[in-house]
Motif scaffolding. Sequence first.
Motif, PDB file in Angstrom:
ATOM      1  N   CYS A  97     -16.352  -8.119 -30.488  1.00  0.00           N
ATOM      2  CA  CYS A  97     -16.014  -6.740 -30.838  1.00  0.00           C
ATOM      3  C   CYS A  97     -15.741  -5.911 -29.591  1.00  0.00           C
ATOM      4  O   CYS A  97     -16.170  -6.263 -28.492  1.00  0.00           O
ATOM      5  CB  CYS A  97     -17.162  -6.101 -31.621  1.00  0.00           C
ATOM      6  N   ASP A  98     -15.043  -4.801 -29.790  1.00  0.00           N
ATOM      7  CA  ASP A  98     -14.851  -3.893 -28.668  1.00  0.00           C
ATOM      8  C   ASP A  98     -15.996  -2.875 -28.647  1.00  0.00           C
ATOM      9  O   ASP A  98     -16.933  -2.958 -29.439  1.00  0.00           O
ATOM     10  CB  ASP A  98     -13.456  -3.251 -28.699  1.00  0.00           C
ATOM     11  N   HIS A  99     -15.928  -1.936 -27.734  1.00  0.00           N
ATOM     12  CA  HIS A  99     -17.040  -1.014 -27.528  1.00  0.00           C
ATOM     13  C   HIS A  99     -17.261  -0.086 -28.716  1.00  0.00           C
ATOM     14  O   HIS A  99     -18.320   0.513 -28.842  1.00  0.00           O
ATOM     15  CB  HIS A  99     -16.824  -0.228 -26.228  1.00  0.00           C
ATOM     16  N   ASP A 100     -16.256   0.022 -29.598  1.00  0.00           N
ATOM     17  CA  ASP A 100     -16.404   0.818 -30.819  1.00  0.00           C
ATOM     18  C   ASP A 100     -16.736  -0.041 -32.033  1.00  0.00           C
ATOM     19  O   ASP A 100     -16.704   0.459 -33.170  1.00  0.00           O
ATOM     20  CB  ASP A 100     -15.113   1.613 -31.088  1.00  0.00           C
ATOM     21  N   GLY A 101     -17.010  -1.321 -31.817  1.00  0.00           N
ATOM     22  CA  GLY A 101     -17.402  -2.192 -32.918  1.00  0.00           C
ATOM     23  C   GLY A 101     -16.239  -2.765 -33.713  1.00  0.00           C
ATOM     24  O   GLY A 101     -16.448  -3.415 -34.743  1.00  0.00           O
ATOM     25  N   ARG A 102     -15.015  -2.554 -33.262  1.00  0.00           N
ATOM     26  CA  ARG A 102     -13.864  -3.152 -33.943  1.00  0.00           C
ATOM     27  C   ARG A 102     -13.812  -4.640 -33.618  1.00  0.00           C
ATOM     28  O   ARG A 102     -14.030  -5.035 -32.469  1.00  0.00           O
ATOM     29  CB  ARG A 102     -12.555  -2.482 -33.493  1.00  0.00           C
ATOM     30  N   ILE A 103     -13.480  -5.457 -34.618  1.00  0.00           N
ATOM     31  CA  ILE A 103     -13.472  -6.900 -34.389  1.00  0.00           C
ATOM     32  C   ILE A 103     -12.164  -7.330 -33.735  1.00  0.00           C
ATOM     33  O   ILE A 103     -11.079  -7.039 -34.233  1.00  0.00           O
ATOM     34  CB  ILE A 103     -13.773  -7.688 -35.687  1.00  0.00           C
ATOM     35  N   LEU A 104     -12.263  -8.010 -32.589  1.00  0.00           N
ATOM     36  CA  LEU A 104     -11.107  -8.415 -31.791  1.00  0.00           C
ATOM     37  C   LEU A 104     -10.716  -9.855 -32.046  1.00  0.00           C
ATOM     38  O   LEU A 104      -9.584 -10.258 -31.763  1.00  0.00           O
ATOM     39  CB  LEU A 104     -11.416  -8.270 -30.295  1.00  0.00           C
ATOM     40  N   ASN A 105     -11.667 -10.637 -32.548  1.00  0.00           N
ATOM     41  CA  ASN A 105     -11.433 -12.054 -32.770  1.00  0.00           C
ATOM     42  C   ASN A 105     -12.678 -12.619 -33.450  1.00  0.00           C
ATOM     43  O   ASN A 105     -13.751 -12.018 -33.354  1.00  0.00           O
ATOM     44  CB  ASN A 105     -11.173 -12.777 -31.433  1.00  0.00           C
ATOM     45  N   ARG A 131     -11.402 -11.770 -19.240  1.00  0.00           N
ATOM     46  CA  ARG A 131     -11.215 -11.623 -17.789  1.00  0.00           C
ATOM     47  C   ARG A 131     -11.473 -10.194 -17.336  1.00  0.00           C
ATOM     48  O   ARG A 131     -12.067  -9.969 -16.275  1.00  0.00           O
ATOM     49  CB  ARG A 131      -9.794 -12.030 -17.399  1.00  0.00           C
ATOM     50  N   ALA A 132     -11.007  -9.225 -18.125  1.00  0.00           N
ATOM     51  CA  ALA A 132     -11.218  -7.828 -17.741  1.00  0.00           C
ATOM     52  C   ALA A 132     -12.710  -7.523 -17.672  1.00  0.00           C
ATOM     53  O   ALA A 132     -13.192  -6.940 -16.695  1.00  0.00           O
ATOM     54  CB  ALA A 132     -10.524  -6.888 -18.735  1.00  0.00           C
ATOM     55  N   VAL A 133     -13.442  -7.945 -18.696  1.00  0.00           N
ATOM     56  CA  VAL A 133     -14.872  -7.653 -18.731  1.00  0.00           C
ATOM     57  C   VAL A 133     -15.596  -8.377 -17.589  1.00  0.00           C
ATOM     58  O   VAL A 133     -16.398  -7.784 -16.869  1.00  0.00           O
ATOM     59  CB  VAL A 133     -15.465  -8.041 -20.105  1.00  0.00           C
ATOM     60  N   ALA A 134     -15.290  -9.659 -17.424  1.00  0.00           N
ATOM     61  CA  ALA A 134     -15.962 -10.439 -16.375  1.00  0.00           C
ATOM     62  C   ALA A 134     -15.709  -9.838 -14.996  1.00  0.00           C
ATOM     63  O   ALA A 134     -16.626  -9.695 -14.183  1.00  0.00           O
ATOM     64  CB  ALA A 134     -15.486 -11.892 -16.419  1.00  0.00           C
ATOM     65  N   SER A 135     -14.458  -9.457 -14.735  1.00  0.00           N
ATOM     66  CA  SER A 135     -14.115  -8.936 -13.408  1.00  0.00           C
ATOM     67  C   SER A 135     -14.703  -7.559 -13.182  1.00  0.00           C
ATOM     68  O   SER A 135     -15.247  -7.275 -12.108  1.00  0.00           O
ATOM     69  CB  SER A 135     -12.596  -8.875 -13.241  1.00  0.00           C
ATOM     70  N   GLU A 136     -14.580  -6.674 -14.164  1.00  0.00           N
ATOM     71  CA  GLU A 136     -15.084  -5.309 -13.991  1.00  0.00           C
ATOM     72  C   GLU A 136     -16.607  -5.300 -13.879  1.00  0.00           C
ATOM     73  O   GLU A 136     -17.175  -4.422 -13.235  1.00  0.00           O
ATOM     74  CB  GLU A 136     -14.607  -4.423 -15.144  1.00  0.00           C
ATOM     75  N   ILE A 273     -21.319  -6.108 -26.130  1.00  0.00           N
ATOM     76  CA  ILE A 273     -20.329  -5.041 -26.303  1.00  0.00           C
ATOM     77  C   ILE A 273     -20.264  -4.608 -27.768  1.00  0.00           C
ATOM     78  O   ILE A 273     -20.137  -5.445 -28.657  1.00  0.00           O
ATOM     79  CB  ILE A 273     -18.929  -5.506 -25.845  1.00  0.00           C
ATOM     80  N   GLY A 274     -20.362  -3.324 -28.005  1.00  0.00           N
ATOM     81  CA  GLY A 274     -20.234  -2.782 -29.349  1.00  0.00           C
ATOM     82  C   GLY A 274     -21.536  -2.677 -30.115  1.00  0.00           C
ATOM     83  O   GLY A 274     -21.535  -2.228 -31.266  1.00  0.00           O
ATOM     84  N   LYS A 275     -22.653  -3.053 -29.482  1.00  0.00           N
ATOM     85  CA  LYS A 275     -23.923  -3.094 -30.223  1.00  0.00           C
ATOM     86  C   LYS A 275     -24.299  -1.730 -30.813  1.00  0.00           C
ATOM     87  O   LYS A 275     -24.666  -1.634 -31.987  1.00  0.00           O
ATOM     88  CB  LYS A 275     -25.036  -3.603 -29.298  1.00  0.00           C
ATOM     89  N   ASP A 276     -24.193  -0.679 -30.009  1.00  0.00           N
ATOM     90  CA  ASP A 276     -24.538   0.660 -30.511  1.00  0.00           C
ATOM     91  C   ASP A 276     -23.687   1.023 -31.727  1.00  0.00           C
ATOM     92  O   ASP A 276     -24.189   1.498 -32.745  1.00  0.00           O
ATOM     93  CB  ASP A 276     -24.324   1.726 -29.426  1.00  0.00           C
ATOM     94  N   ALA A 277     -22.391   0.800 -31.594  1.00  0.00           N
ATOM     95  CA  ALA A 277     -21.483   1.147 -32.691  1.00  0.00           C
ATOM     96  C   ALA A 277     -21.814   0.327 -33.933  1.00  0.00           C
ATOM     97  O   ALA A 277     -21.822   0.857 -35.049  1.00  0.00           O
ATOM     98  CB  ALA A 277     -20.033   0.908 -32.256  1.00  0.00           C
TER      99      ALA A 277
ATOM    100  N   CYS B 130      -6.408  -2.983 -21.530  1.00  0.00           N
ATOM    101  CA  CYS B 130      -6.568  -1.563 -21.183  1.00  0.00           C
ATOM    102  C   CYS B 130      -7.895  -1.015 -21.725  1.00  0.00           C
ATOM    103  O   CYS B 130      -8.586  -0.249 -21.042  1.00  0.00           O
ATOM    104  CB  CYS B 130      -5.400  -0.745 -21.730  1.00  0.00           C
ATOM    105  N   ARG B 131      -8.239  -1.405 -22.955  1.00  0.00           N
ATOM    106  CA  ARG B 131      -9.494  -0.920 -23.534  1.00  0.00           C
ATOM    107  C   ARG B 131     -10.706  -1.480 -22.804  1.00  0.00           C
ATOM    108  O   ARG B 131     -11.688  -0.761 -22.597  1.00  0.00           O
ATOM    109  CB  ARG B 131      -9.569  -1.315 -25.014  1.00  0.00           C
ATOM    110  N   ALA B 132     -10.651  -2.752 -22.443  1.00  0.00           N
ATOM    111  CA  ALA B 132     -11.788  -3.352 -21.741  1.00  0.00           C
ATOM    112  C   ALA B 132     -12.014  -2.632 -20.417  1.00  0.00           C
ATOM    113  O   ALA B 132     -13.142  -2.256 -20.078  1.00  0.00           O
ATOM    114  CB  ALA B 132     -11.545  -4.847 -21.506  1.00  0.00           C
TER     115      ALA B 132
END
Lengths: 369, 369
Positions: A97-105, A131-136, A273-277, B130-132
Amino acid sequence: VPQITFSPRIRKSPFYEATVRDGVTDFTVYNKMLMPTSFGDLRSEYDRLLGGVAMWDVSVERQIQLLGPDAAKLAQYLSSRDLTNMVIGQGKYVAMCDHDGRILNDPILLKLAEDRFWFSIADSDMLLWCRAVASERGFEVHVSEPDVSPLAVQGPLAEDLLADLFGDLARQLKYFWFEETHLGDIPVVLCRSGWSKQGGFELFLQDGSYGDELYEKIKTVGQKYNIGPGAPNHVERVESGLLSWGGDTTPDSNPFEAGMARFVDTDTRVDYIGKDALQKIASAGPRRLLTGLLFDANAPSEWPLPERMPVTKDGTPVGTTSAIVHSHRLNRTIGMAQLERSIVEAGSAVELAGPDGVQRATPHPLPFL
Amino acid sequence: VPQITFSPRIRKSPFYEATVRDGVTDFTVYNKMLMPTSFGDLRSEYDRLLGGVAMWDVSVERQIQLLGPDAAKLAQYLSSRDLTNMVIGQGKYVAMCDHDGRILNDPILLKLAEDRFWFSIADSDMLLWCRAVASERGFEVHVSEPDVSPLAVQGPLAEDLLADLFGDLARQLKYFWFEETHLGDIPVVLCRSGWSKQGGFELFLQDGSYGDELYEKIKTVGQKYNIGPGAPNHVERVESGLLSWGGDTTPDSNPFEAGMARFVDTDTRVDYIGKDALQKIASAGPRRLLTGLLFDANAPSEWPLPERMPVTKDGTPVGTTSAIVHSHRLNRTIGMAQLERSIVEAGSAVELAGPDGVQRATPHPLPFL
């Protein structure tokens, strides 16, 4: 009927040549790769899946590999499910999920080693997300898409066939468990899994240059089981209520709306990611639910509607369908839809305006069968 | 020829019905959306693009919108180009790279307001990237894919046609500049851009429900210019050396290898993802280069090869092609390839083993024309 344009932008599977020899007639594009969807006789493909054994090129299920000291930490941070007790050789169905709890896969996560995981993904570029999450985050992990291509062997005779090839291993594997092994020289991960409810396996080929050899080997041994080619079967998957991410979901769907509530752990100490949402959605209850739709018995037996259709209740919009098929086993027209929760929970009759006039249907629990 | 399977997972464009009426015969899938690739007569489509005006449904160029106080900061952090002096109404061609300098997409970035930007993207899920990044960095920005669908009007007569519709605005816009405007009630962004070198515009429709109306309006006014339907033209784009991200690039390509060196700013004070890696590549020089290939005059005039082909120099692999076409204007077979830099810089003759035997070709600067 429109043709599909080939392009170097759209990849071919290691089993492509074999499927062409076997008479593939239809393709879709999934993860920027061609995927066979039919070999010209969908009813025979269905019957083979239900009563025998079928082989499917599902190499479009790409693997995102996490490798390195922080692989487990990243796998957990990306999955809305508590992975604390996951062991090597185990697969788990997870929502990403993304940070808003939307399912990405909605991949199967495979734990190959303490520092090596695969997400076996549906149709979205999770390599970018991971990759974005791991790198950031500065995680010490290498994120890649390795040379891995799943081939599915599905149906009630799949176990016998694979026991001929892999011996007791095929019989002993539990659902979603796997083992890294070889078939002769061919490196594969054998996993009891697959996008049907008829039983079977996925062989994750670890070297695409063996694609043709693996396909032919299974086909040869499969002759005595009357094996034939096929593809994830649209009718069977609706009967079985299997989620098609991106088909049954919309970009704003959360896992509770996608029928994945039992795979989401909100009451856990692990962070992701997304746990709060997701905690908020769990506590308020989702706005919509994925449901089956049982059409009235007089509904057209063939409603080939490969598009979303609006659903109304007394004329008011309450959601959309993502699939309508004729169930061979139920001899009824059935479907899947994302509808307002109150409608699903009340089991209220709804209407759909189709090309043949308005049809009535009622929510039905998934799976149908 | 295999058919394409329709699915709710694959979106339809707001111009879909109009393209069906116009006789679309071929589709590809791009950003999980159907894109017309031909209306059955590619040569006429080419001639119309070169000598008249053509209309293309390119709504698959999805927009990623950054909206909010940190929009400019995020746009810069995601783009390997110094955007310091970018003003409202301006578009810029940018490379979006990962932390290792690999190119993830090559969009046009449009600055609509100080706090509102669009990346008009090629075929990868940049919304995820972009979102990540925005979420992990804690940027105050809303990242979305808005209801925006580009329709391209391309060819030497495009300006006259659009001046009939938009007046002087169409004549005054400079290359890659745009303005938010209306066509009657229809909200569009009019931009001088498009994936050809024959001149023209893209109309970014801001409300999909007007798709049919916009298409028909342009078609009606276009009658006097003999407008016809088309699609990004494979032959013209090779002649013009236009980059097809994901086609001409491989997953490990960097922008220097993709012919985008002049759009990458490494000697700048602004920070962006991949800057360190790109500085190192710039200083060492890229390993490979995107180049044209001019085939010997006796090469087959039609080599319809929609796949990557290995290229050798005296039998040693030196790269792969991504396109081989017959140039109508040059009356020669030409192509595009990613080859070792030394081969390109020396202009060394190379060989390709095709279905008609080995063919010879030499590197040629892009564009050809």
